[in-house]
Design a protein around this motif. Structure first.
Motif, PDB file in Angstrom:
ATOM      1  N   UNK A  26       0.805  -1.217   0.000  1.00 45.55           N
ATOM      2  CA  UNK A  26       0.000   0.000   0.000  1.00 45.55           C
ATOM      3  C   UNK A  26       0.842   1.273   0.000  1.00 45.55           C
ATOM      4  N   UNK A  27       2.119   1.162   0.330  1.00 45.72           N
ATOM      5  CA  UNK A  27       2.972   2.341   0.469  1.00 45.72           C
ATOM      6  C   UNK A  27       3.143   3.062  -0.860  1.00 45.72           C
ATOM      7  N   UNK A  28       2.998   4.353  -0.802  1.00 45.22           N
ATOM      8  CA  UNK A  28       3.199   5.176  -1.984  1.00 45.22           C
ATOM      9  C   UNK A  28       4.609   5.759  -2.012  1.00 45.22           C
ATOM     10  N   UNK A  29       5.320   5.601  -0.923  1.00 47.38           N
ATOM     11  CA  UNK A  29       6.687   6.124  -0.850  1.00 47.38           C
ATOM     12  C   UNK A  29       7.578   5.367  -1.829  1.00 47.38           C
ATOM     13  N   UNK A  56       9.962  -8.374  -0.559  1.00 45.98           N
ATOM     14  CA  UNK A  56       8.729  -7.815  -1.114  1.00 45.98           C
ATOM     15  C   UNK A  56       8.951  -6.405  -1.660  1.00 45.98           C
ATOM     16  N   UNK A  57       9.694  -5.592  -0.906  1.00 47.89           N
ATOM     17  CA  UNK A  57       9.954  -4.222  -1.347  1.00 47.89           C
ATOM     18  C   UNK A  57      10.729  -4.221  -2.663  1.00 47.89           C
ATOM     19  N   UNK A  58      11.789  -5.031  -2.728  1.00 50.37           N
ATOM     20  CA  UNK A  58      12.596  -5.083  -3.945  1.00 50.37           C
ATOM     21  C   UNK A  58      11.793  -5.630  -5.119  1.00 50.37           C
ATOM     22  N   UNK A  59      10.900  -6.576  -4.842  1.00 50.24           N
ATOM     23  CA  UNK A  59      10.027  -7.113  -5.897  1.00 50.24           C
ATOM     24  C   UNK A  59       9.150  -6.008  -6.480  1.00 50.24           C
TER      25      UNK A  59
END
Length: 98
Positions: A26-29, A56-59
């Motif tokens: 959900x993060x828009x950053x 997950x972030x890197x994906x």
């Protein structure tokens, strides 16, 4: 910024990871930043949660970083050979009173 709870052991790992995954999606950053400074009771599951959150972030194409890792968690990360994957950021400087 995502914030880890005070306690993150094996029994809380799946729940915490689920909440972090939802927040990462959900993060828009442009960057996923996790604040680990509240951690007081943890085991190696905390590392597993952070590494899954990083994956997950890197994906999603977002850089991942952690702030406020407790010294003992840094030691665990070093022992497991994953400390450099956590991309630890320094704590922000406190504002200086005039």
């Amino acid at each position: 910024m995502l914030v880890l709870p005070a306690e993150l052991t094996h029994s809380q790992a799946n729940t915490c990871l689920g909440m972090l995954r939802e927040a990462v999606r959900a993060a828009r950053a442009e960057q996923v930043l996790v604040d680990a400074s509240a951690l007081t009771r943890f085991d190696s599951s905390a590392l597993a949660v952070l590494l899954e959150c990083r994956r997950d972030a890197l994906h999603d194409g977002k850089p991942f970083a952690v702030r406020g890792l407790p010294a003992r968690l840094k030691e665990l990360a070093q022992v497991y050979g994953v400390r450099e994957l956590l991309n630890e950021l320094p704590e922000p400087a406190s504002p200086v009173a005039a």
